[in-house]
Design an enzyme around this catalytic site. Sequence first.
Site, mmCIF file in Angstrom:
data_model
loop_
_atom_site.group_PDB
_atom_site.id
_atom_site.type_symbol
_atom_site.label_atom_id
_atom_site.label_comp_id
_atom_site.label_asym_id
_atom_site.label_seq_id
_atom_site.Cartn_x
_atom_site.Cartn_y
_atom_site.Cartn_z
ATOM 1 N N PHE A 11 -21.346 11.996 -25.568
ATOM 2 C CA PHE A 11 -20.935 11.079 -26.630
ATOM 3 C C PHE A 11 -20.600 9.690 -26.105
ATOM 4 O O PHE A 11 -20.638 8.719 -26.839
ATOM 5 C CB PHE A 11 -19.730 11.647 -27.397
ATOM 6 C CG PHE A 11 -18.522 11.882 -26.522
ATOM 7 C CD1 PHE A 11 -18.374 13.085 -25.849
ATOM 8 C CD2 PHE A 11 -17.556 10.900 -26.363
ATOM 9 C CE1 PHE A 11 -17.270 13.308 -25.031
ATOM 10 C CE2 PHE A 11 -16.451 11.108 -25.555
ATOM 11 C CZ PHE A 11 -16.311 12.320 -24.878
ATOM 12 N N LYS A 32 -2.255 6.245 -22.912
ATOM 13 C CA LYS A 32 -1.666 6.564 -24.214
ATOM 14 C C LYS A 32 -0.150 6.557 -24.088
ATOM 15 O O LYS A 32 0.507 5.636 -24.539
ATOM 16 C CB LYS A 32 -2.147 7.939 -24.698
ATOM 17 C CG LYS A 32 -3.598 7.959 -25.122
ATOM 18 C CD LYS A 32 -4.478 8.555 -24.054
ATOM 19 C CE LYS A 32 -5.942 8.531 -24.436
ATOM 20 N NZ LYS A 32 -6.535 9.853 -24.416
ATOM 21 N N TYR A 85 0.836 -1.202 0.000
ATOM 22 C CA TYR A 85 0.000 0.000 0.000
ATOM 23 C C TYR A 85 0.869 1.249 0.000
ATOM 24 O O TYR A 85 0.628 2.194 -0.736
ATOM 25 C CB TYR A 85 -0.903 -0.012 1.237
ATOM 26 C CG TYR A 85 -1.956 1.064 1.175
ATOM 27 C CD1 TYR A 85 -3.181 0.816 0.568
ATOM 28 C CD2 TYR A 85 -1.711 2.322 1.703
ATOM 29 C CE1 TYR A 85 -4.132 1.803 0.476
ATOM 30 C CE2 TYR A 85 -2.670 3.319 1.614
ATOM 31 C CZ TYR A 85 -3.888 3.057 1.008
ATOM 32 O OH TYR A 85 -4.829 4.047 0.918
ATOM 33 N N ARG A 120 -15.625 12.580 -33.761
ATOM 34 C CA ARG A 120 -15.008 13.717 -33.074
ATOM 35 C C ARG A 120 -15.553 14.960 -33.755
ATOM 36 O O ARG A 120 -14.976 15.483 -34.700
ATOM 37 C CB ARG A 120 -13.482 13.674 -33.144
ATOM 38 C CG ARG A 120 -12.853 12.510 -32.411
ATOM 39 C CD ARG A 120 -12.633 12.702 -30.912
ATOM 40 N NE ARG A 120 -13.789 12.578 -30.039
ATOM 41 C CZ ARG A 120 -13.678 12.307 -28.734
ATOM 42 N NH1 ARG A 120 -12.502 12.118 -28.165
ATOM 43 N NH2 ARG A 120 -14.741 12.237 -27.981
ATOM 44 N N ASP A 175 -0.164 18.922 -21.356
ATOM 45 C CA ASP A 175 -0.855 17.631 -21.407
ATOM 46 C C ASP A 175 -0.037 16.754 -22.349
ATOM 47 O O ASP A 175 -0.043 16.944 -23.573
ATOM 48 C CB ASP A 175 -2.285 17.826 -21.937
ATOM 49 C CG ASP A 175 -3.059 16.509 -22.038
ATOM 50 O OD1 ASP A 175 -2.427 15.431 -21.990
ATOM 51 O OD2 ASP A 175 -4.292 16.558 -22.172
ATOM 52 N N PHE A 218 -9.409 19.328 -24.884
ATOM 53 C CA PHE A 218 -9.777 17.923 -24.975
ATOM 54 C C PHE A 218 -11.075 17.775 -24.169
ATOM 55 O O PHE A 218 -11.319 18.548 -23.247
ATOM 56 C CB PHE A 218 -8.662 17.021 -24.426
ATOM 57 C CG PHE A 218 -9.019 15.565 -24.548
ATOM 58 C CD1 PHE A 218 -9.120 14.976 -25.794
ATOM 59 C CD2 PHE A 218 -9.300 14.796 -23.426
ATOM 60 C CE1 PHE A 218 -9.504 13.639 -25.928
ATOM 61 C CE2 PHE A 218 -9.679 13.465 -23.556
ATOM 62 C CZ PHE A 218 -9.780 12.888 -24.804
ATOM 63 N N THR A 219 -11.892 16.789 -24.528
ATOM 64 C CA THR A 219 -13.231 16.663 -23.916
ATOM 65 C C THR A 219 -13.190 16.687 -22.387
ATOM 66 O O THR A 219 -13.880 17.484 -21.748
ATOM 67 C CB THR A 219 -13.906 15.358 -24.368
ATOM 68 O OG1 THR A 219 -12.989 14.274 -24.140
ATOM 69 C CG2 THR A 219 -14.281 15.395 -25.839
HETATM 70 C C1 LIG Z 1 -7.079 10.642 -23.364
HETATM 71 C C2 LIG Z 1 -6.678 12.006 -23.091
HETATM 72 C C3 LIG Z 1 -6.898 12.586 -21.838
HETATM 73 C C4 LIG Z 1 -7.644 11.856 -20.743
HETATM 74 O O1 LIG Z 1 -6.962 10.720 -20.342
HETATM 75 P P1 LIG Z 1 -7.742 9.438 -19.730
HETATM 76 O O2 LIG Z 1 -6.642 8.532 -19.314
HETATM 77 O O3 LIG Z 1 -8.594 8.885 -20.811
HETATM 78 O O4 LIG Z 1 -8.532 9.934 -18.584
HETATM 79 C C5 LIG Z 1 -6.476 13.874 -21.646
HETATM 80 N N1 LIG Z 1 -5.860 14.558 -22.621
HETATM 81 C C6 LIG Z 1 -5.629 14.035 -23.833
HETATM 82 C C7 LIG Z 1 -4.939 14.846 -24.866
HETATM 83 C C8 LIG Z 1 -6.016 12.740 -24.115
HETATM 84 O O5 LIG Z 1 -5.791 12.239 -25.337
#
Ligand SMILES: *Cc1c(COP(=O)(O)O)cnc(C)c1O
Length: 481
Positions: A454, A265, A80, A388, A222, A132-133
């Site tokens: 979406f 990613k 932990y 998108r 980001d 980003f969303t």
């Molecule tokens: C996917 C993504 C996020 C969010 O990440 P999650 O791991 O899906 O929560 C934020 N910014 C960008 C540019 C992304 O492609």
Amino acid sequence: MSKIRISNGEQFPVEMHKVRIVQKLNLIPIEKRLKAIIDAGCNTFLLRNRDVFLDMLTDSGVNAMSDRQLSSMLLADDSYAGSETFYKLEDSIKYIFEKTFFLPAHQGRACEHIISKVFVKKGSIVPMNYHFTTTKAHITTLLGKVLEIPIPEAYDINSSHLFKGNMDAKKLREAFIEHKDNIPFVRMEAGTNLIGGQPFSLSNIKEIYSICRENNVPLVLDASLLSDNLYFIKKREKEYQNFSILDITREISKNTDIVYFSARKLSSARGGGICTNNESFYKTMRELVPLYEGFLTYGGMSVREMEAMAVGLIDTMDETVISQGPEFIEYMTAELLKNGVPCVTPAGGLGCHLDANRFVSHIKELEFRAASLAVAIYIVSGIRGMERGTLSEQRDENGNEVISDMELVRLAMPRRVFTMSQIKYAIDRITWLYENKELIGGIKWDEEPKTLRFFYGRLKPVNDWPNRLLEKFKKDFKDSL
Ligand SMILES: *Cc1c(COP(=O)(O)O)cnc(C)c1O
């Protein structure tokens, strides 16, 4: 990945890896595909994977892992607090980003949640190259606003600009004059997700950072889609051609105050994290990690995934690893363009992006061109893409639909997952669909969620166009799936 020249002079990307674990795929008959997508409310997010042939929905959490990553997972130190795995991950972060303080969080949006909670309040304005969303949802939930200031070429679907993800420095200067005290931070997104995986240049982030310094406002990066952006800087920005991928990463990081990423990613694992050299930012953000994520040495993640992240971040510094995605995307985009299919150019990272506004211009904007095209693609190919465009937007304060700047279907290319013959199949089916585009019709709301609609909203075709598409397919492809 290496571009190999064959004896007739042709060049194409050849995989610099071999497949050692496979997953069986299904390609169900078109009648079943039609039923599956209708049952899924015409929303590709709601399809079951068993009904999908090539899953090009996203690159999130589905990139292929390396043998090095998989083997490291067996060594994960499950405790932990104080897990050795955490320190390995922290070391990888220090090595590539040269940032001292690291906070784990379970995925990218969890990092956004923490950063937004700390910095954003009512009336805040956050300038960014593009939203980003999930980023936007976190900022607007806290009653802040997003200010998008990409260079004008960002909105130009067919541009030859090599860095459409750049921020407009002049507009940033103006924003600082206009909104001076309301800007808590500036955000740069690597490999801009929603506008076609387009990169920023290293010289651009340097300039943006210096403007942030002048105004004493932090620059947040980001880095979720950093790997593609690194590759493009190396390939396209002359000044940095002799830099290694690691040098480029460190140079970018040097020009930021906070870096966060989705490890679904970046690093081909599942998780996320935030790093900084600013101790006071670190301490403030740290308060929220045990509250929302978990103890500071795991942050809501499985230690196995953390091991995979630690190794995956180092793998990312290998050009042959990160080039596979962009080179396959470039190949697919070039072939589709040859066949007349409208795509976003130049080809970016993340996936091949179809321009639905031109592909199905006969469909009304409010009948969701890109989402309808994604439905049609699934019906004729079993390929799952992602809308998108307008459907991925939120309604405005008055409840009106907001027409998106771009209306795209993204066919994501999870890294090192698909083979060349699968890509050729995708090119062929999409080309056929383009030749029969008049058969595609619109879709309309059946059930509309309030936030991030979406993901699980349900829609239905405006008439029986899916059946007409099916009939033409049967006529042309006979007994072929
Ligand atoms: C996917 C993504 C996020 C969010 O990440 P999650 O791991 O899906 O929560 C934020 N910014 C960008 C540019 C992304 O492609």
